[in-house]
Motif scaffolding. Sequence first.
Motif, PDB file in Angstrom:
ATOM      1  N   LEU A  56       0.819  -1.215   0.000  1.00 47.23           N
ATOM      2  CA  LEU A  56       0.000   0.000   0.000  1.00 47.23           C
ATOM      3  C   LEU A  56       0.852   1.264   0.000  1.00 47.23           C
ATOM      4  O   LEU A  56       0.432   2.298  -0.538  1.00 47.23           O
ATOM      5  CB  LEU A  56      -0.926   0.005   1.221  1.00 47.23           C
ATOM      6  N   ASP A  57       2.039   1.184   0.577  1.00 46.26           N
ATOM      7  CA  ASP A  57       2.903   2.366   0.602  1.00 46.26           C
ATOM      8  C   ASP A  57       3.985   2.321  -0.466  1.00 46.26           C
ATOM      9  O   ASP A  57       4.991   3.020  -0.387  1.00 46.26           O
ATOM     10  CB  ASP A  57       3.511   2.588   1.990  1.00 46.26           C
ATOM     11  N   GLY A  58       3.760   1.517  -1.504  1.00 36.50           N
ATOM     12  CA  GLY A  58       4.576   1.610  -2.709  1.00 36.50           C
ATOM     13  C   GLY A  58       5.824   0.771  -2.764  1.00 36.50           C
ATOM     14  O   GLY A  58       6.621   0.906  -3.695  1.00 36.50           O
ATOM     15  N   ALA A  59       6.033  -0.133  -1.796  1.00 35.20           N
ATOM     16  CA  ALA A  59       7.230  -0.980  -1.818  1.00 35.20           C
ATOM     17  C   ALA A  59       7.024  -2.155  -2.762  1.00 35.20           C
ATOM     18  O   ALA A  59       6.032  -2.878  -2.661  1.00 35.20           O
ATOM     19  CB  ALA A  59       7.550  -1.486  -0.419  1.00 35.20           C
ATOM     20  N   ALA A  60       7.967  -2.366  -3.671  1.00 36.87           N
ATOM     21  CA  ALA A  60       7.897  -3.499  -4.601  1.00 36.87           C
ATOM     22  C   ALA A  60       8.623  -4.721  -4.057  1.00 36.87           C
ATOM     23  O   ALA A  60       8.526  -5.800  -4.653  1.00 36.87           O
ATOM     24  CB  ALA A  60       8.490  -3.107  -5.946  1.00 36.87           C
ATOM     25  N   GLN A  61       9.322  -4.561  -2.936  1.00 35.56           N
ATOM     26  CA  GLN A  61      10.104  -5.662  -2.363  1.00 35.56           C
ATOM     27  C   GLN A  61      10.164  -5.480  -0.852  1.00 35.56           C
ATOM     28  O   GLN A  61       9.897  -4.395  -0.319  1.00 35.56           O
ATOM     29  CB  GLN A  61      11.546  -5.643  -2.908  1.00 35.56           C
ATOM     30  N   MET A 224      -0.446  -4.445   2.740  1.00 37.99           N
ATOM     31  CA  MET A 224       0.636  -4.383   3.717  1.00 37.99           C
ATOM     32  C   MET A 224       1.311  -3.017   3.655  1.00 37.99           C
ATOM     33  O   MET A 224       1.237  -2.314   2.627  1.00 37.99           O
ATOM     34  CB  MET A 224       1.692  -5.462   3.423  1.00 37.99           C
ATOM     35  N   LEU A 225       1.952  -2.650   4.743  1.00 40.65           N
ATOM     36  CA  LEU A 225       2.789  -1.455   4.814  1.00 40.65           C
ATOM     37  C   LEU A 225       4.203  -1.903   5.140  1.00 40.65           C
ATOM     38  O   LEU A 225       4.412  -2.696   6.067  1.00 40.65           O
ATOM     39  CB  LEU A 225       2.271  -0.489   5.881  1.00 40.65           C
ATOM     40  N   ALA A 226       5.178  -1.412   4.374  1.00 41.34           N
ATOM     41  CA  ALA A 226       6.553  -1.885   4.539  1.00 41.34           C
ATOM     42  C   ALA A 226       7.517  -0.806   5.006  1.00 41.34           C
ATOM     43  O   ALA A 226       8.543  -1.109   5.609  1.00 41.34           O
ATOM     44  CB  ALA A 226       7.057  -2.483   3.217  1.00 41.34           C
ATOM     45  N   ALA A 227       7.203   0.474   4.713  1.00 36.01           N
ATOM     46  CA  ALA A 227       8.106   1.582   5.024  1.00 36.01           C
ATOM     47  C   ALA A 227       9.500   1.292   4.455  1.00 36.01           C
ATOM     48  O   ALA A 227       9.640   0.569   3.473  1.00 36.01           O
ATOM     49  CB  ALA A 227       8.134   1.852   6.522  1.00 36.01           C
ATOM     50  N   GLY A 228      10.534   1.840   5.076  1.00 38.23           N
ATOM     51  CA  GLY A 228      11.888   1.577   4.599  1.00 38.23           C
ATOM     52  C   GLY A 228      12.174   2.221   3.254  1.00 38.23           C
ATOM     53  O   GLY A 228      11.427   3.069   2.768  1.00 38.23           O
ATOM     54  N   GLY A 229      13.242   1.783   2.628  1.00 35.46           N
ATOM     55  CA  GLY A 229      13.686   2.382   1.370  1.00 35.46           C
ATOM     56  C   GLY A 229      13.526   1.470   0.174  1.00 35.46           C
ATOM     57  O   GLY A 229      14.295   1.570  -0.793  1.00 35.46           O
ATOM     58  N   ALA A 230      12.552   0.571   0.214  1.00 33.01           N
ATOM     59  CA  ALA A 230      12.359  -0.370  -0.899  1.00 33.01           C
ATOM     60  C   ALA A 230      12.027   0.364  -2.189  1.00 33.01           C
ATOM     61  O   ALA A 230      11.409   1.436  -2.187  1.00 33.01           O
ATOM     62  CB  ALA A 230      11.250  -1.356  -0.564  1.00 33.01           C
ATOM     63  N   GLN A 231      12.415  -0.237  -3.307  1.00 39.35           N
ATOM     64  CA  GLN A 231      12.122   0.336  -4.618  1.00 39.35           C
ATOM     65  C   GLN A 231      10.629   0.338  -4.904  1.00 39.35           C
ATOM     66  O   GLN A 231       9.872  -0.473  -4.377  1.00 39.35           O
ATOM     67  CB  GLN A 231      12.818  -0.480  -5.706  1.00 39.35           C
ATOM     68  N   ARG A 232      10.210   1.259  -5.773  1.00 41.22           N
ATOM     69  CA  ARG A 232       8.879   1.206  -6.366  1.00 41.22           C
ATOM     70  C   ARG A 232       8.887   0.141  -7.463  1.00 41.22           C
ATOM     71  O   ARG A 232       9.914  -0.458  -7.753  1.00 41.22           O
ATOM     72  CB  ARG A 232       8.512   2.566  -6.955  1.00 41.22           C
ATOM     73  N   ILE A 233       7.724  -0.095  -8.094  1.00 38.95           N
ATOM     74  CA  ILE A 233       7.677  -1.130  -9.123  1.00 38.95           C
ATOM     75  C   ILE A 233       8.433  -0.737 -10.379  1.00 38.95           C
ATOM     76  O   ILE A 233       8.813  -1.591 -11.172  1.00 38.95           O
ATOM     77  CB  ILE A 233       6.232  -1.528  -9.486  1.00 38.95           C
ATOM     78  N   SER A 234       8.640   0.573 -10.590  1.00 41.84           N
ATOM     79  CA  SER A 234       9.459   1.008 -11.721  1.00 41.84           C
ATOM     80  C   SER A 234      10.364   2.137 -11.257  1.00 41.84           C
ATOM     81  O   SER A 234      10.006   2.925 -10.377  1.00 41.84           O
ATOM     82  CB  SER A 234       8.593   1.458 -12.910  1.00 41.84           C
ATOM     83  N   GLY A 235      11.543   2.186 -11.854  1.00 41.71           N
ATOM     84  CA  GLY A 235      12.522   3.189 -11.458  1.00 41.71           C
ATOM     85  C   GLY A 235      13.187   3.811 -12.671  1.00 41.71           C
ATOM     86  O   GLY A 235      12.874   3.487 -13.813  1.00 41.71           O
ATOM     87  N   GLY A 236      14.128   4.704 -12.410  1.00 39.41           N
ATOM     88  CA  GLY A 236      14.819   5.379 -13.501  1.00 39.41           C
ATOM     89  C   GLY A 236      14.284   6.774 -13.723  1.00 39.41           C
ATOM     90  O   GLY A 236      13.460   7.277 -12.949  1.00 39.41           O
ATOM     91  N   PRO A 237      14.732   7.423 -14.804  1.00 37.64           N
ATOM     92  CA  PRO A 237      14.297   8.797 -15.084  1.00 37.64           C
ATOM     93  C   PRO A 237      12.786   8.882 -15.270  1.00 37.64           C
ATOM     94  O   PRO A 237      12.155   7.946 -15.765  1.00 37.64           O
ATOM     95  CB  PRO A 237      15.035   9.142 -16.391  1.00 37.64           C
ATOM     96  N   SER A 238      12.220  10.008 -14.870  1.00 36.60           N
ATOM     97  CA  SER A 238      10.781  10.195 -15.051  1.00 36.60           C
ATOM     98  C   SER A 238      10.470  10.505 -16.512  1.00 36.60           C
ATOM     99  O   SER A 238      11.327  10.976 -17.268  1.00 36.60           O
ATOM    100  CB  SER A 238      10.270  11.331 -14.162  1.00 36.60           C
ATOM    101  N   VAL A 239       9.230  10.242 -16.929  1.00 36.02           N
ATOM    102  CA  VAL A 239       8.787  10.573 -18.285  1.00 36.02           C
ATOM    103  C   VAL A 239       8.314  12.018 -18.305  1.00 36.02           C
ATOM    104  O   VAL A 239       7.935  12.577 -17.270  1.00 36.02           O
ATOM    105  CB  VAL A 239       7.668   9.620 -18.749  1.00 36.02           C
ATOM    106  N   ALA A 240       8.337  12.624 -19.487  1.00 36.88           N
ATOM    107  CA  ALA A 240       7.942  14.032 -19.600  1.00 36.88           C
ATOM    108  C   ALA A 240       6.485  14.228 -19.208  1.00 36.88           C
ATOM    109  O   ALA A 240       6.127  15.191 -18.516  1.00 36.88           O
ATOM    110  CB  ALA A 240       8.186  14.520 -21.031  1.00 36.88           C
ATOM    111  N   VAL A 241       5.637  13.323 -19.657  1.00 33.96           N
ATOM    112  CA  VAL A 241       4.216  13.358 -19.325  1.00 33.96           C
ATOM    113  C   VAL A 241       3.826  11.974 -18.837  1.00 33.96           C
ATOM    114  O   VAL A 241       4.078  10.984 -19.525  1.00 33.96           O
ATOM    115  CB  VAL A 241       3.353  13.741 -20.553  1.00 33.96           C
TER     116      VAL A 241
END
Length: 264
Positions: A56-61, A224-241
């Motif tokens: 729920l808080d965006g952790a992919a791992q 679930m809530l994981a907190a911490g510094g886990a990655q999101r499901i996608s990473g890298g540079p953001s898209v323009a839109v």
Amino acid sequence: MRRLFPVTDQTSADQTSAPADRSDREWSLDELAEAYAYPALGPEGHWLRANMVSTLDGAAQHDGRSQPISSETDMRIFGTLRALADVVVVGAETVRQEGYRPARAREAFAARRAAAGQGPAPAIAVVTASLDLDFSLPLFTSPLVPTLVVTGAAAPAERVAAAAAAGAEVVLAGDGAAVDPARIVTELAARGLRRQLTEGGPRLLGQFVAADALDELCLTISPMLAAGGAQRISGGPSVAVPHRLAPASLLEEAGFLYTSYRRI
């Protein structure tokens, strides 16, 4: 499992008009296969879907692996998505962290795969610029179908030779050392691997998103809530839109939401 709403090519995109299946029961593998069937593809068509899980808080791992935030039903859907695919595309770091093994043939999907002209199991395609992989692992030494290693034309020659010597098929999808994510899709499709599934990791999925190569995201939302510094499901540079997707289906069981979104 409950179907909260379906949106398919045959039904209205208005979610409120779609009938809801409120029965709490375990879905059969055939029902899951129908729910997650690939769209019809033309002669030159291909379709890349991603399958990921997030808290729920965006952790992919959690602790570097996705299994702790998954569920039994999530794994049944994971297996179903693999059974429908021609190829599973995965990043080298995920292969190392998750201990990837060859995809296995499953009797429950044998007739469906045969009718679709598919082999007994999907190929695994590992995306890597450096080819820093252990070619003595079962993923390379004992797959039902040869594992593919997707890399750039300037990849280290000795590692390319090691991959080929291990029985892997080397696919070039970039002019330099790096791999072009859009070319991954077309190079695999040119080999007849048109129903494509990526299981990440986050960096590879981020590359597909940035290249606008992703057609569908199957996302399990873990309660679930994981907190911490886990990655999101996608990473890298953001898209323009930010890319907008449309909901295709939503299933629920024991608080887990199993979502599918497709490109508009």
